[in-house]
Enzyme design. Structure first.
Site, mmCIF file in Angstrom:
data_model
loop_
_atom_site.group_PDB
_atom_site.id
_atom_site.type_symbol
_atom_site.label_atom_id
_atom_site.label_comp_id
_atom_site.label_asym_id
_atom_site.label_seq_id
_atom_site.Cartn_x
_atom_site.Cartn_y
_atom_site.Cartn_z
ATOM 1 N N GLY A 155 0.859 -1.185 0.000
ATOM 2 C CA GLY A 155 0.000 0.000 0.000
ATOM 3 C C GLY A 155 0.893 1.232 0.000
ATOM 4 O O GLY A 155 2.096 1.153 -0.285
ATOM 5 N N ILE A 157 2.137 2.923 2.499
ATOM 6 C CA ILE A 157 3.244 2.855 3.468
ATOM 7 C C ILE A 157 4.324 1.898 2.966
ATOM 8 O O ILE A 157 5.520 2.212 3.024
ATOM 9 C CB ILE A 157 2.713 2.441 4.860
ATOM 10 C CG1 ILE A 157 1.787 3.541 5.398
ATOM 11 C CG2 ILE A 157 3.862 2.169 5.834
ATOM 12 C CD1 ILE A 157 0.967 3.152 6.614
ATOM 13 N N ARG A 177 -0.907 -8.912 -1.946
ATOM 14 C CA ARG A 177 -2.029 -9.684 -2.501
ATOM 15 C C ARG A 177 -2.062 -9.578 -4.009
ATOM 16 O O ARG A 177 -2.317 -10.505 -4.732
ATOM 17 C CB ARG A 177 -3.345 -9.135 -1.934
ATOM 18 C CG ARG A 177 -3.795 -9.855 -0.707
ATOM 19 C CD ARG A 177 -5.233 -9.628 -0.449
ATOM 20 N NE ARG A 177 -5.524 -8.192 -0.308
ATOM 21 C CZ ARG A 177 -6.635 -7.719 0.204
ATOM 22 N NH1 ARG A 177 -7.568 -8.533 0.604
ATOM 23 N NH2 ARG A 177 -6.833 -6.424 0.318
ATOM 24 N N THR A 178 -1.822 -8.341 -4.493
ATOM 25 C CA THR A 178 -1.804 -8.151 -5.945
ATOM 26 C C THR A 178 -0.427 -7.675 -6.383
ATOM 27 O O THR A 178 0.183 -6.817 -5.750
ATOM 28 C CB THR A 178 -2.863 -7.115 -6.379
ATOM 29 O OG1 THR A 178 -2.846 -6.046 -5.442
ATOM 30 C CG2 THR A 178 -4.240 -7.705 -6.458
ATOM 31 N N THR A 235 5.019 -2.337 11.961
ATOM 32 C CA THR A 235 4.356 -1.056 12.228
ATOM 33 C C THR A 235 2.895 -1.145 11.782
ATOM 34 O O THR A 235 2.228 -0.122 11.646
ATOM 35 C CB THR A 235 5.034 0.106 11.455
ATOM 36 O OG1 THR A 235 5.050 -0.228 10.070
ATOM 37 C CG2 THR A 235 6.444 0.377 11.953
ATOM 38 N N GLU A 266 -2.305 -3.844 23.430
ATOM 39 C CA GLU A 266 -1.418 -2.703 23.681
ATOM 40 C C GLU A 266 -1.511 -2.171 25.110
ATOM 41 O O GLU A 266 -0.702 -1.342 25.511
ATOM 42 C CB GLU A 266 -1.641 -1.624 22.613
ATOM 43 C CG GLU A 266 -1.304 -2.221 21.251
ATOM 44 C CD GLU A 266 -1.137 -1.260 20.111
ATOM 45 O OE1 GLU A 266 -1.696 -0.157 20.156
ATOM 46 O OE2 GLU A 266 -0.448 -1.642 19.137
ATOM 47 N N HIS A 284 3.257 2.397 19.744
ATOM 48 C CA HIS A 284 2.334 2.703 18.636
ATOM 49 C C HIS A 284 2.409 4.192 18.256
ATOM 50 O O HIS A 284 1.390 4.898 18.268
ATOM 51 C CB HIS A 284 0.893 2.294 18.981
ATOM 52 C CG HIS A 284 0.068 2.002 17.767
ATOM 53 N ND1 HIS A 284 -0.968 1.117 17.749
ATOM 54 C CD2 HIS A 284 0.141 2.503 16.503
ATOM 55 C CE1 HIS A 284 -1.521 1.082 16.545
ATOM 56 N NE2 HIS A 284 -0.860 1.923 15.767
ATOM 57 N N ILE A 285 3.607 4.619 17.919
ATOM 58 C CA ILE A 285 3.817 6.038 17.596
ATOM 59 C C ILE A 285 4.307 6.246 16.162
ATOM 60 O O ILE A 285 4.817 7.314 15.831
ATOM 61 C CB ILE A 285 4.830 6.703 18.569
ATOM 62 C CG1 ILE A 285 6.126 5.882 18.649
ATOM 63 C CG2 ILE A 285 4.210 6.921 19.936
ATOM 64 C CD1 ILE A 285 7.278 6.598 19.340
HETATM 65 C C1 DGY Z 1 -3.015 3.969 11.911
HETATM 66 O O1 DGY Z 1 -3.336 5.090 11.525
HETATM 67 O O2 DGY Z 1 -3.666 2.964 11.648
HETATM 68 C C2 DGY Z 1 -1.761 3.851 12.698
HETATM 69 O O3 DGY Z 1 -1.619 2.611 13.259
HETATM 70 C C3 DGY Z 1 -1.643 4.949 13.705
HETATM 71 O O4 DGY Z 1 -0.321 5.007 14.167
#
Ligand code: DGY
Length: 321
Positions: A155, A157, A177-178, A235, A266, A284-285
């Protein structure tokens, strides 16, 4: 009478104030909202701005009632929202993609550096008063140039992670997946099956959304396929990795290390994970840059405004059929 919006947590910036010009807006505090208060607060609202930590399911939608037209999730991931249930009720669900891409990809690369160059280990070493001077073999790590980075999920990211890794002189492979052959040509990356990618990579970075197909996609079997020298970066969402299996793999030297920003639960990170030397853990930052967080607020507010004023917002994640 003005339409009503409930915002489940204070958000950075002034976007919520702007929303107040057109709607009656109720904002919960800067504390996590408990389930009971959430159910209570959504009663009769037309729109909800929610966080990824809140389960927005049938019970919440029932509590909101038939006025509810939009759920704007303040995150790119929306696994916390029951989109099928929202579909049935013609409630629009939106997320915040595009504006946190760089932030999350940078974080993935940061975690990779932290583990491979042993940055957090070094930081801890100094703070514990152990550093007495330079030594040739003190906390020796691994360089990234010419190493293979396997990106799982292509995607926004994943693609930005590819770009950053390319600029570091890494060899990048991906699984998705694709397959996108045009992209492969453009970025010089090679597609592989997940199994092949795990076998070939020095670093594996996960950037897939959490859904039925990706839940637990990295478990004991997959970790065993990885090189003993390899590092896993997550992440995405904690649920993508079988955390118990990962802890065992890290303890047993099945893989060399991990950089984790997300966890199975978490609110309760396993002590066994915290005790490990060869991991960097962040709370989770990955999207926590001021640029990303302000833009996420703007997107969420724009989405609510659009729906409540009768327009279809840009970032709809449900109503596909
Ligand atoms: C999201 O936007 O899904 C992220 O995990 C936030 O850090």
């Amino acid at each position: 009478m003005k339409q009503r919006v409930f915002v489940t947590h204070k958000l950075p910036g002034k976007e919520i104030d702007k929303l107040k010009e057109d709607f009656e807006v109720d904002v919960w505090s800067d504390k996590d909202i408990g389930r009971k208060d959430l159910i209570d607060k959504v009663k009769g609202v037309d729109g909800i701005i929610s966080l990824l930590t809140e389960k927005i399911d049938k019970e919440v939608m029932d509590a909101a009632g038939e006025n509810l037209k939009v759920i704007a999730n303040y995150a790119v991931g929306f696994d916390n929202v029951d989109c099928e249930e929202a579909d049935k009720r013609k409630i629009v669900v939106t997320n915040t993609p595009g504006v946190l891409t760089e932030s999350v990809a940078e974080h993935a690369i940061g975690l990779m550096f932290s583990v491979m160059k042993r940055i957090t280990e070094g930081d801890k070493f100094i703070r514990e008063g152990k550093f007495a001077g330079w030594e040739p073999d003190l906390l020796v790590g691994t360089g990234v140039r010419d190493k293979v980075l396997g990106v799982v999920g292509l995607g926004r990211i994943g693609r930005w992670t590819v770009k950053l890794a390319n600029s570091l002189g890494m060899k990048v492979i991906y699984h998705s997946r694709t397959r996108d052959e045009e992209y492969e040509e453009m970025e010089g990356v090679v597609y592989h099956s997940l199994e092949q990618l795990l076998e070939m990579s020095d670093v594996v970075s996960l950037s897939v959304p959490l859904h039925d197909d990706t839940k637990g996609m990295i478990g004991k079997k997959e970790l065993k396929l990885m090189k003993r020298s390899a590092v896993l970066i997550n992440t995405a969402r904690g649920g993508v990795v079988e955390e118990k299996d990962l802890i065992e793999a890290l303890k047993g030297g099945v893989i060399a290390g991990a950089g984790l920003d997300v966890f199975w639960d978490e609110s309760k990170i396993p002590v066994d994970l915290i005790k490990l030397q060869n991991v960097t853990l962040t709370p989770h930052i990955a999207s926590a840059t001021i640029e990303a967080r302000l833009s996420m607020a703007k997107l969420a507010v724009d989405s609510v405004r659009s729906v409540l004023l009768g327009r279809m917002p840009e970032m709809v994640v449900n109503m596909k059929k």
